[in-house]
Design an enzyme around this catalytic site. Structure first.
Site, short mmCIF file in Angstrom:
data_model
loop_
_atom_site.label_atom_id
_atom_site.label_comp_id
_atom_site.label_asym_id
_atom_site.label_seq_id
_atom_site.Cartn_x
_atom_site.Cartn_y
_atom_site.Cartn_z
N TYR A 55 -17.99 -10.02 15.71
CA TYR A 55 -18.90 -8.93 16.05
C TYR A 55 -18.94 -7.94 14.90
O TYR A 55 -17.91 -7.49 14.39
CB TYR A 55 -18.44 -8.20 17.32
N LEU A 56 -20.15 -7.58 14.49
CA LEU A 56 -20.35 -6.63 13.38
C LEU A 56 -21.12 -5.43 13.92
O LEU A 56 -22.29 -5.56 14.30
CB LEU A 56 -21.13 -7.30 12.25
N ASP A 148 -35.85 -19.30 10.37
CA ASP A 148 -36.31 -18.69 11.62
C ASP A 148 -36.21 -17.18 11.47
O ASP A 148 -35.59 -16.49 12.28
CB ASP A 148 -35.47 -19.18 12.80
#
Length: 240
Positions: A55-56, A148
């Site tokens: 998680y950042l 993407d």
């Protein structure tokens, strides 16, 4: 395409009954971007069931740094187009393999599989997309693509971080087409990017051709609500 959960210092990305190899392909794509110098979340675990990522915490955007990251990826020059291991766009598996002929690769390895998957929903637009495949495309040379690159897949945490890629070697205009499809990238970014890596007029003119690829994917995944955008792009290209 997946459920995403925050779990303290981790992010869990899960999906019920995912296509075999989908999450492992995403992990390989993240690793390829990291090897090329882009920042991605740390991969804690990857398996058939999902991914566990670092998680950042979010911070303010740095569009100049993102432009430098993307231009550096787009300036890499491998010998051919494609990818030697499975590639997914969302949950759609694309053919692996490489070719040196860009127009042939784009038609047979990228657009036609999605055209066939979405054909039953396209009506009179299907033959128009088919006709659009007959014209050759300009080629600057293969580059490393995120694949993407809508704005939701660019995160900022003390600098730019790339998420949820569909990595392969292709013309950089493929990434530029997705970035313009839904917007979200400010003029500041485009000024920096064009200064670092100018876009020739013939490449600009071809970008709507690449937009068809992403619109076919959205029709396949989400239905006929995307047909007006597909028809508008075909009209822009002169297919009435």
């Amino acid at each position: 395409m997946s459920e995403v959960w925050r779990a303290g210092p981790y992010v869990l990305k899960l999906r019920r009954d995912p296509p075999p190899g989908m999450f492992e392909a995403e992990a390989r794509g993240l690793y390829a971007l990291m090897q090329a110098g882009a920042r991605v979340p740390g991969i804690v675990w990857a398996g058939e069931e999902g991914l566990v990522l670092e998680y950042l915490p979010p911070t303010a955007p740095d569009w100049e740094a993102f432009a430098r990251t993307l231009a550096a990826l787009h300036r890499l020059r491998p010998p051919a187009y494609g990818w030697d291991t499975p590639v997914f766009l969302g949950s759609f598996r694309l053919p692996e393999g490489t070719l040196e002929d860009w127009s042939l690769f784009w038609t047979e390895y990228r657009v036609r599989p999605l055209l066939e998957a979405a054909w039953g929903q396209l009506g009179e637009l299907g033959p128009k997309v088919e006709r659009s495949l007959h014209d050759p495309l300009p080629a600057e040379g293969p580059a490393l693509l995120h694949g993407d690159l809508w704005h939701g897949n660019v995160h900022f945490s003390s600098g730019p971080v790339l998420l949820d890629p569909s990595v392969w070697w292709g013309e950089r205009a493929v990434d530029l087409a997705m970035m313009r499809l839904f917007g979200g990238f400010p003029p500041e970014f485009w000024r920096y990017y064009r200064a670092l890596y100018p876009v020739p007029a013939e490449v600009e003119a071809a970008i709507p051709r690449y937009r068809l690829y992403y619109l076919l994917a959205h029709v396949h995944f989400f239905g006929q609500a995307y047909l007006p955008a597909l028809e508008h792009t075909l009209l822009e290209l002169g297919f009435r």
